[in-house]
Scaffold this active site. Sequence first.
Site, PDB file in Angstrom:
ATOM      1  N   ASP A 103       0.820  -1.207   0.000  1.00 34.93           N
ATOM      2  CA  ASP A 103       0.000   0.000   0.000  1.00 34.93           C
ATOM      3  C   ASP A 103       0.853   1.257   0.000  1.00 34.93           C
ATOM      4  OD1 ASP A 103       0.660  -0.867   2.671  1.00 34.93           O
ATOM      5  OD2 ASP A 103      -0.718   0.634   3.467  1.00 34.93           O
ATOM      6  N   GLU A 124      -0.041  -1.306   5.723  1.00 32.43           N
ATOM      7  CA  GLU A 124       1.044  -0.834   6.598  1.00 32.43           C
ATOM      8  C   GLU A 124       0.849   0.639   6.928  1.00 32.43           C
ATOM      9  OE1 GLU A 124       4.873   1.052   7.676  1.00 32.43           O
ATOM     10  OE2 GLU A 124       3.582   1.478   5.956  1.00 32.43           O
TER      11      GLU A 124
END
Length: 387
Positions: A74, A136
């Site tokens: 991400d 994350e």
Amino acid sequence: MPPLSPRQILDQLVAFPSVSRDTNLPLVDWVQGYLADHGIASTRVPSPCGTKAHLYAQVGPAVDGGIILSGHSDVVPVDGQAWDTDPWVVTERDGRLYGRGCCDMKGFDALAIAALVEGAARPLKRPLQLALSYDEELGCMAVADLVVAMTGALPKAAAVIVGEPSMMKVVTGHKGGVGIVCHARGHEVHSSLLHQGVSAIMDSARLIGWANDRNAENRAREPGALAAQFVPPWTTLHVGMINGGTAHNITARDCRFILEVRVVPGESPEEWRAAAFAEGARISAAMQAVHPDTGIDMDAAFRVPPLTPETDGAAEALARRLTGDNGSHVVSYGTEGGQFQVLGGYSTVVCGPGDIAQAHQPDEYLEVAQFQAGWRFMQGILDDLAT
């Protein structure tokens, strides 16, 4: 199909706008398909909602003692940022690779995927494992499911390399983090009748003032040996945004903010969270003494375990041997490394290409020289696994 170069893989990864608020499945589909094209099986660990997935894979023999390359898929949004280039296309200029995620951390992801494919064709004596996570950027919590899945399914690795940008320096520790979502509920009256109302904003300020007092106490305290390595060498409490109120002459009905606590190794994130909850309960009791429907609701948003420096850690020894870095490096930002260390019992360090100062910025970039240094590092890992 011949393997793609690390740069070609980076082009593919950046082209997926895998912002944390959105799905990462198109990126995972591509990675899984690319690995399958080269004879590498991979496994997904779906998110509870089914719109995202972790992915892990292994090449080499199914024995203990391998190495995990850990990255996240991400990226943060580009909304409101002034980019000079298309953030979803890698643009090379003046020795830099521009694009969202080039630095944080699709550059490392590309290197790890390329190393996995090369490793599949080499006579490894110990396995190379890939751990690719989601979310994350939302607090490093989701990776816990990936760590548990890998621990149960794959041979136990001797070392985890978390490839967050560290300029290829070996980072052996970082602070932990606790996020607490706070919603203060007040009782509206005209501000001339302040004593009959409850201001959600003013009572939120009491909790924020408590946080400031803790900062002052922590700063004045002599730091322990672990904490002394950090800048600053104490646990910090912070509120970055606050929202609430109706008008300047009405006691505020609502106030919302997030209290962030960055915890030095050696202190407990759970104890800090409990202390904040206790203070919120004390303030709520005083609010409810004026009006029963008021108070401060507090919910845990995230909990990032600290990465604690290890004594004679295998990951540190490996990374130092391959990079030649013998310096002492700890950081105050969090990574998924603490989850691997705490949940999986892995020896873990942070070491990856790029400068963390570029993370989340408009015109985010990764120096070509850093990308090349990262590939040399991957070659060293493969050589190590082949001996």
